[in-house]
Design a protein around this motif. Structure first.
Motif, PDB file in Angstrom:
ATOM      1  N   ALA A  35       0.695  -1.060   0.060  1.00  0.00           N
ATOM      2  CA  ALA A  35       0.243  -0.398   0.037  1.00  0.00           C
ATOM      3  C   ALA A  35       0.752   1.227  -0.317  1.00  0.00           C
ATOM      4  CB  ALA A  35      -0.759   0.471   1.064  1.00  0.00           C
ATOM      5  N   TYR A  36       2.042   1.503   0.343  1.00  0.00           N
ATOM      6  CA  TYR A  36       2.967   2.665   0.403  1.00  0.00           C
ATOM      7  C   TYR A  36       3.654   2.834  -0.656  1.00  0.00           C
ATOM      8  CZ  TYR A  36       7.681   4.240   0.629  1.00  0.00           C
ATOM      9  OH  TYR A  36       9.070   5.127   1.562  1.00  0.00           O
ATOM     10  N   ALA A  37       4.121   1.760  -1.235  1.00  0.00           N
ATOM     11  CA  ALA A  37       4.709   1.598  -2.711  1.00  0.00           C
ATOM     12  C   ALA A  37       3.237   2.344  -3.688  1.00  0.00           C
ATOM     13  CB  ALA A  37       5.187   0.461  -2.738  1.00  0.00           C
ATOM     14  N   LEU A  38       2.367   1.528  -3.544  1.00  0.00           N
ATOM     15  CA  LEU A  38       1.341   2.477  -4.674  1.00  0.00           C
ATOM     16  C   LEU A  38       0.542   3.774  -4.183  1.00  0.00           C
ATOM     17  CD1 LEU A  38      -0.569   1.555  -6.401  1.00  0.00           C
ATOM     18  CD2 LEU A  38      -2.510   0.750  -3.947  1.00  0.00           C
ATOM     19  N   ALA A  70      -2.506  10.784  -2.980  1.00  0.00           N
ATOM     20  CA  ALA A  70      -2.704   9.877  -3.052  1.00  0.00           C
ATOM     21  C   ALA A  70      -3.433   8.726  -1.388  1.00  0.00           C
ATOM     22  CB  ALA A  70      -2.063   8.798  -4.374  1.00  0.00           C
ATOM     23  N   VAL A  71      -4.414   8.852  -1.258  1.00  0.00           N
ATOM     24  CA  VAL A  71      -4.820   8.062  -0.540  1.00  0.00           C
ATOM     25  C   VAL A  71      -5.003   5.609  -0.650  1.00  0.00           C
ATOM     26  CG1 VAL A  71      -5.993   7.396   2.192  1.00  0.00           C
ATOM     27  CG2 VAL A  71      -6.053   9.555   0.871  1.00  0.00           C
ATOM     28  N   THR A  72      -4.742   5.502  -0.063  1.00  0.00           N
ATOM     29  CA  THR A  72      -4.147   4.021   0.458  1.00  0.00           C
ATOM     30  C   THR A  72      -4.249   3.161   1.311  1.00  0.00           C
ATOM     31  OG1 THR A  72      -2.020   3.635  -0.248  1.00  0.00           O
ATOM     32  CG2 THR A  72      -2.507   4.048  -2.309  1.00  0.00           C
ATOM     33  N   GLY A  73      -4.177   1.728   0.800  1.00  0.00           N
ATOM     34  CA  GLY A  73      -4.314   1.009   1.903  1.00  0.00           C
ATOM     35  C   GLY A  73      -5.445   0.203   2.686  1.00  0.00           C
ATOM     36  N   ALA A  74      -5.549   1.389   3.517  1.00  0.00           N
ATOM     37  CA  ALA A  74      -6.747   0.051   4.374  1.00  0.00           C
ATOM     38  C   ALA A  74      -8.380   1.282   3.508  1.00  0.00           C
ATOM     39  CB  ALA A  74      -7.473   1.054   5.790  1.00  0.00           C
ATOM     40  N   PRO A  75      -9.376   0.902   3.189  1.00  0.00           N
ATOM     41  CA  PRO A  75     -10.389   1.421   2.458  1.00  0.00           C
ATOM     42  C   PRO A  75     -11.126   2.462   3.424  1.00  0.00           C
ATOM     43  CG  PRO A  75     -10.848  -0.407   2.011  1.00  0.00           C
ATOM     44  CD  PRO A  75      -9.784  -0.819   2.833  1.00  0.00           C
TER      45      PRO A  75
END
Length: 300
Positions: A35-38, A70-75
């Motif tokens: 998620a960090y890389a994305l 950009a926000v990723t990881g937990a929706p």
């Protein structure tokens, strides 16, 4: 960026500072590495750029200049000045606007990347906050200012990048037995593969603690001298409940390590496992941790 709402536990994280265990310094870094890389790819940052790692209830920020995030990881919900914005995609935040990253709908940890990266001062080559040693920037607090670095040459990615799925209903952790599996009874080791543990509320960035399930029973008395610990080591304290070491883990420990969870998708999933989630250990493919350690020693 100015911090309006810091959230339950929000820290600055990057790829961490591996290679300093001999100094007593943990590796630290983002727990959910995919998620960090994305998040960094979505905004065109280099792979090692620093981001925010949120825990459960997100974060609120004000842009002091126009930025792309950009926000990723937990929706979760994402809003810019109260208006819905995309999760898992680049979002433009005008100067003076507030970015609100909401509560996780599933999973536990979210990642907020800003184009240019967060330019807090590095310590031992990393901008990561280490909760065990106290190195790196402090946990976010209201009113704190987060400097943003200059944007690099890479373009902002399009919406064709697939967001990561939410946390699984059951956490399956591949385990390579050793190096101290012989400290436990054969019956305990056989039961380990059948037991269903639960994620303990006492889990944190240092380790995923477990509860319930059948405790492991030692085959010998006494304690080990402290020895080196690695990311993914599964240490078993006297209560018999396994603890999976995560990024802020101590570099040494005296409780026996029954096995090691290899770095990769399983540890990323562990970063998203909420308290109460069921946990099972399954045999990992490849050599045992003991055999791998021996091969590594012969290679040196």
């Amino acid at each position: 960026m100015a911090v309006v709402r810091p959230g339950a536990l929000t820290t600055v994280q990057d790829g961490g500072r591996p290679g300093h265990a001999h100094l007593g310094v943990p590796r630290s870094g983002a727990l959910d590495t995919a998620a960090y890389a994305l998040a960094n790819r979505l905004v065109g940052n280099p792979p090692g750029a620093a981001v925010l790692e949120t825990t459960l209830d997100g974060v609120g920020l004000r842009a002091l200049a126009a930025v792309t995030v950009a926000v990723t990881g937990a929706p979760c919900s994402v809003r810019v000045s109260g208006r819905p914005a995309a999760w898992g995609a680049p979002v433009r935040v005008p100067a003076g606007a507030e970015l609100e990253v909401g509560r996780a709908e599933s999973g536990l940890r979210g990642y907020v990347a800003v184009r240019g990266g967060l330019a807090v001062p590095p310590v031992l080559g990393s901008r990561s906050a280490d909760l065990l040693s106290g190195l790196g920037p402090p946990v976010l607090s209201a009113g704190a200012l987060l400097p943003v670095g200059p944007a690099g040459p890479d373009p902002v990615a399009g919406a064709d990048v697939c967001p990561l799925p939410g946390a699984p209903a059951q956490l399956l952790l591949p385990l390579r037995p050793g190096p101290r599996a012989d400290w436990f009874t054969e019956a305990s080791l056989a039961g380990l593969w059948r037991s269903v543990f639960r994620v303990s509320p006492r889990s944190n960035r240092i380790g995923l603690r477990t509860e319930a399930g059948a405790p492991l029973v030692r085959a010998r008395p006494g304690e080990l001298p402290s020895e080196g610990m690695v990311l993914g080591a599964v240490q078993v304290p006297p209560d018999g409940r396994p603890v999976v070491f995560l990024a802020d883990h101590p570099v040494t420990g005296g409780y026996p390590v029954v096995g090691v969870v290899p770095p990769g998708p399983a540890l990323d999933a562990a970063a998203q496992a909420r308290p109460g989630a069921p946990v099972r250990f399954v045999r990992a493919a490849g050599p045992s941790a003991t055999a791998a350690a021996g091969a590594s020693g012969r290679a040196r």
